[in-house]
Design an enzyme around this catalytic site. Structure first.
Site, short mmCIF file in Angstrom:
data_model
loop_
_atom_site.label_atom_id
_atom_site.label_comp_id
_atom_site.label_asym_id
_atom_site.label_seq_id
_atom_site.Cartn_x
_atom_site.Cartn_y
_atom_site.Cartn_z
N LYS A 123 0.82 -1.21 0.00
CA LYS A 123 0.00 0.00 0.00
C LYS A 123 0.85 1.26 0.00
O LYS A 123 0.48 2.26 -0.60
CB LYS A 123 -0.96 0.01 1.20
CG LYS A 123 -2.14 -0.91 1.00
CD LYS A 123 -3.33 -0.45 1.82
CE LYS A 123 -4.50 -1.41 1.67
NZ LYS A 123 -5.56 -1.18 2.63
N LYS A 205 -5.70 -11.27 -7.53
CA LYS A 205 -7.01 -11.33 -6.91
C LYS A 205 -7.93 -10.18 -7.36
O LYS A 205 -7.45 -9.06 -7.56
CB LYS A 205 -6.80 -11.27 -5.39
CG LYS A 205 -7.94 -11.79 -4.57
CD LYS A 205 -7.59 -11.73 -3.09
CE LYS A 205 -8.80 -11.30 -2.30
NZ LYS A 205 -8.56 -11.17 -0.87
N LYS A 208 -11.64 -4.87 -4.65
CA LYS A 208 -12.72 -3.88 -4.72
C LYS A 208 -12.21 -2.47 -4.96
O LYS A 208 -12.98 -1.59 -5.33
CB LYS A 208 -13.63 -3.95 -3.50
CG LYS A 208 -12.99 -3.65 -2.15
CD LYS A 208 -14.08 -3.67 -1.08
CE LYS A 208 -13.65 -4.17 0.27
NZ LYS A 208 -12.52 -3.51 0.90
#
Ligand code: TRP
Length: 344
Positions: A123, A205, A208
């Site tokens: 991140k 993956k 969202k």
């Protein structure tokens, strides 16, 4: 005699807890890998399900959007079949003990352990202009979420296992020093280890928060868009509809089809023998639309009935807070904090 399990619910059940952050929108991956299966656990366990809004602000959120999303996430949980009578469903920020316990646990978490967290590294690479301390201590807040409710079982994806390990280390460290205070959490691995991958990049993956919306099918996408996304999903060279490691795109579509239809992968392969990728995509789109239609309808109804939504949200938070307050009081007592109003 084996040692009794610490922190069981009053009905003798184990506690189970999970949550999802209202950043981005819920996807079919969240549905298949998490929310759909959560509803199936409500009989067996004492379940806590959160919308982790406190976690979401480690990356900048637009306040108006966050407010809308948090409510919509909550409604989507219910629309996917989570029963607010049988589960404690709540917003993280409604139970102030999360932030309070997180502070305490920060003081029991070695700095070095946090520097090893792969999600922090990922991140901070993605948001180089906002590497804030919250992003760094994010896993400690997650540990507080888990330990507050004596969660014995935590359904998490592969990407969160490291955070759960850290939670276990923190619990152990605290318990060793102060005596048994926290229940010890285990990862909960569901029946189908269904990991849904990004449609355009099927080796990673489905996420969202993916900036490329074509990678994801959102629970609230309309049927036209779902069909378009299924049709444009990346498939592999060759033409045989077969589940194979060297066909990650087709394998991903087969996995989604299998989970939503209840058929096994070989049964789905059988169905498409002699057919082309295009057939699979069209039928998959129909299946996804049919699965999501009732979810979308329930979500729309709930969003129209905000009084109801807010009242169950409040009830969920009250029930969660009861448990959380007991745990925090236990922790404060061990640490030597003077209870408010101790001497009347
Ligand atoms: N970090 C989790 C995720 O990104 C969300 C989360 C926050 C969570 N607190 C939790 C999951 C507690 C399980 C238990 O998916």
């Amino acid at each position: 005699m084996t040692k009794p399990i610490f922190g069981l619910a009053s009905n003798g059940k184990k506690n189970l807890l999970s949550g999802s952050a209202p950043s981005g929108n819920l996807t079919i991956g969240n549905y298949i890998g998490a929310i759909k299966t959560w509803g199936e656990l409500q009989a067996e366990f004492n379940c806590y399900y959160m919308v982790v809004d406190l976690h979401s602000i480690t990356t900048r959120q637009d306040p108006k959007l966050l407010r809308e999303r948090s409510l919509s996430f909550y409604a989507q949980y219910l629309a996917c079949g989570l029963d607010p009578e049988k589960n404690k469903i709540f917003l993280q920020s409604h139970v102030s003990e999360h932030a309070e316990l997180a502070w305490v646990l920060n003081c029991f978490t070695p700095f070095g352990d946090l520097t090893r967290m792969t999600q922090f590294k990922d991140k901070s690479a993605k948001h180089p202009k906002n590497i804030n301390s919250g992003l760094f201590t994010y896993p400690v807040l997650m540990a507080a979420d888990i330990l507050l409710y004596d969660a014995h079982l935590v359904p998490v994806g592969e990407d969160q296992k490291q955070h759960l390990e850290l939670t276990r280390d923190i619990a152990l460290r605290f318990n060793n020093e102060f005596g048994e205070t926290f229940a010890f959490p285990d990862p909960f691995i569901g029946k189908v280890g269904a990991r849904i991958m990004a449609l355009q990049e099927p080796t990673r993956k489905m996420d969202k928060s993916d900036p490329n919306a074509n990678n994801t099918i959102y629970l609230l996408d309309d049927p036209k868009l779902i069909t378009k996304k299924c049709k444009s999903a990346q498939t592999d060279s060759g033409s045989e509809v077969r589940f194979a490691e060297d066909k990650p795109g087709v394998a991903n579509l087969l996995t989604i089809y299998s989970v939503l239809s209840g058929l096994t992968i070989p049964q789905v392969e059988e169905k498409f023998v002699g057919k082309m990728y295009g057939h699979l995509k069209v039928e998959l789109a129909e299946l996804v639309c049919a699965t999501l239609a009732p979810v979308q309808a329930r979500h729309a109804d709930l969003m129209k009935n905000q009084d109801y939504l807010h009242s169950v949200m409040q009830k969920g938070a009250d029930l969660a807070a009861e448990h959380a307050a007991k745990t925090l009081a236990r922790v404060y007592d061990k640490l030597g904090f003077i209870p408010k109003g101790a001497r009347k």
